[in-house]
Write an enzyme that holds these catalytic residues in place. Sequence first.
Site, PDB file in Angstrom:
ATOM      1  N   ASP A  53       0.807  -1.220   0.000  1.00 42.97           N
ATOM      2  CA  ASP A  53       0.000   0.000   0.000  1.00 42.97           C
ATOM      3  C   ASP A  53       0.842   1.274   0.000  1.00 42.97           C
ATOM      4  O   ASP A  53       2.000   1.275   0.424  1.00 42.97           O
ATOM      5  CB  ASP A  53      -0.891   0.036   1.245  1.00 42.97           C
ATOM      6  CG  ASP A  53      -2.064  -0.917   1.164  1.00 42.97           C
ATOM      7  OD1 ASP A  53      -2.065  -1.776   0.266  1.00 42.97           O
ATOM      8  OD2 ASP A  53      -2.971  -0.814   2.008  1.00 42.97           O
ATOM      9  N   ASP A  54       0.193   2.355  -0.445  1.00 46.70           N
ATOM     10  CA  ASP A  54       0.648   3.742  -0.266  1.00 46.70           C
ATOM     11  C   ASP A  54       1.748   4.187  -1.224  1.00 46.70           C
ATOM     12  O   ASP A  54       2.224   5.314  -1.125  1.00 46.70           O
ATOM     13  CB  ASP A  54       1.113   4.011   1.172  1.00 46.70           C
ATOM     14  CG  ASP A  54       0.016   3.806   2.200  1.00 46.70           C
ATOM     15  OD1 ASP A  54      -1.162   3.715   1.796  1.00 46.70           O
ATOM     16  OD2 ASP A  54       0.328   3.724   3.399  1.00 46.70           O
ATOM     17  N   HIS A 104      -5.956   2.932  -4.420  1.00 50.96           N
ATOM     18  CA  HIS A 104      -5.935   3.188  -2.969  1.00 50.96           C
ATOM     19  C   HIS A 104      -6.353   4.626  -2.670  1.00 50.96           C
ATOM     20  O   HIS A 104      -6.011   5.160  -1.616  1.00 50.96           O
ATOM     21  CB  HIS A 104      -4.530   2.903  -2.429  1.00 50.96           C
ATOM     22  CG  HIS A 104      -4.449   2.768  -0.935  1.00 50.96           C
ATOM     23  ND1 HIS A 104      -5.386   2.093  -0.178  1.00 50.96           N
ATOM     24  CD2 HIS A 104      -3.516   3.220  -0.047  1.00 50.96           C
ATOM     25  CE1 HIS A 104      -5.040   2.129   1.093  1.00 50.96           C
ATOM     26  NE2 HIS A 104      -3.917   2.820   1.209  1.00 50.96           N
ATOM     27  N   HIS A 108      -5.384   9.646  -0.006  1.00 51.13           N
ATOM     28  CA  HIS A 108      -5.390   8.868   1.244  1.00 51.13           C
ATOM     29  C   HIS A 108      -6.234   9.503   2.355  1.00 51.13           C
ATOM     30  O   HIS A 108      -5.809   9.589   3.512  1.00 51.13           O
ATOM     31  CB  HIS A 108      -3.954   8.660   1.742  1.00 51.13           C
ATOM     32  CG  HIS A 108      -3.791   7.409   2.565  1.00 51.13           C
ATOM     33  ND1 HIS A 108      -3.974   7.380   3.932  1.00 51.13           N
ATOM     34  CD2 HIS A 108      -3.462   6.145   2.216  1.00 51.13           C
ATOM     35  CE1 HIS A 108      -3.751   6.163   4.392  1.00 51.13           C
ATOM     36  NE2 HIS A 108      -3.444   5.385   3.360  1.00 51.13           N
ATOM     37  N   HIS A 200       3.527  -2.303   3.324  1.00 45.10           N
ATOM     38  CA  HIS A 200       3.516  -0.916   2.848  1.00 45.10           C
ATOM     39  C   HIS A 200       4.841  -0.545   2.187  1.00 45.10           C
ATOM     40  O   HIS A 200       5.866  -0.455   2.871  1.00 45.10           O
ATOM     41  CB  HIS A 200       3.240   0.045   4.009  1.00 45.10           C
ATOM     42  CG  HIS A 200       1.895  -0.134   4.631  1.00 45.10           C
ATOM     43  ND1 HIS A 200       1.624  -1.129   5.550  1.00 45.10           N
ATOM     44  CD2 HIS A 200       0.734   0.543   4.445  1.00 45.10           C
ATOM     45  CE1 HIS A 200       0.351  -1.048   5.911  1.00 45.10           C
ATOM     46  NE2 HIS A 200      -0.209  -0.047   5.262  1.00 45.10           N
TER      47      HIS A 200
END
Length: 235
Positions: A53-54, A104, A108, A200
């Site tokens: 993620d991210d 995603h 955020h 991540h």
Amino acid sequence: MKKILKIIGFSVLLLLVLLAGAFLYSRPWKNALFITPLHQIQTSEKVIALTFDDGPAKGRTPALLKLLKDKQVKATFFMLGANIKKYPTIAQQVHNEEHLIGNHSYSHPRMILKSPGFIKSEILRTEKLIQSLGQKDVKYFRPPYSSKFIVLPLVLSSMNKTLVTGTYDPPAEYGSPYNAQKVANQVIKNAQPGSIVYLHDGKKGDVLAFVKSVEIIIDQLHKQGYRFVRLDQIK
């Protein structure tokens, strides 16, 4: 008048109870209102999906890609639109090396109490950027902070998207300093057929330790007979 106030008070209380119940129901990764999250691959086969993620990020993502290429492992990257825009070459490399890219959001945000218009904008801005890399089908969406209460599931359902949560998110990954062995041990200990593992590549921190943790996970689970799949390789 008193009777009307009692009715109003009871109605408000009932609404609050229903909202609290819906919120508590939606907290586990396997539950959501209006849509069924993909939180685990339903299989007895020893397969695991590594998800990151991210990203993309300047530090961790290129080093991670090198490791995955060396180990011949494919993964799923849930990218932020803002980071795709910031690091388009790295994002392109992820696609070129045949990993799956999931959405995603763009910036955020927590998506609780956000309007349908705001949520759609976050999804579509990032989807357009992912498609510009060459991946036309952007089916999978993982919400920031795993927040998935009421409005988001409705929007995803209307857009025919798959809400992805996961099976295991190692607590040690949030520790400082980053302890590669501890992160890996937690993932390995909790591995089971069909696990969707949260990691991540977009976090700041020790790049070498992060990559080492993924290497240990891959090597040890390979020894246990597991193989690694992208989310769209689920049968």
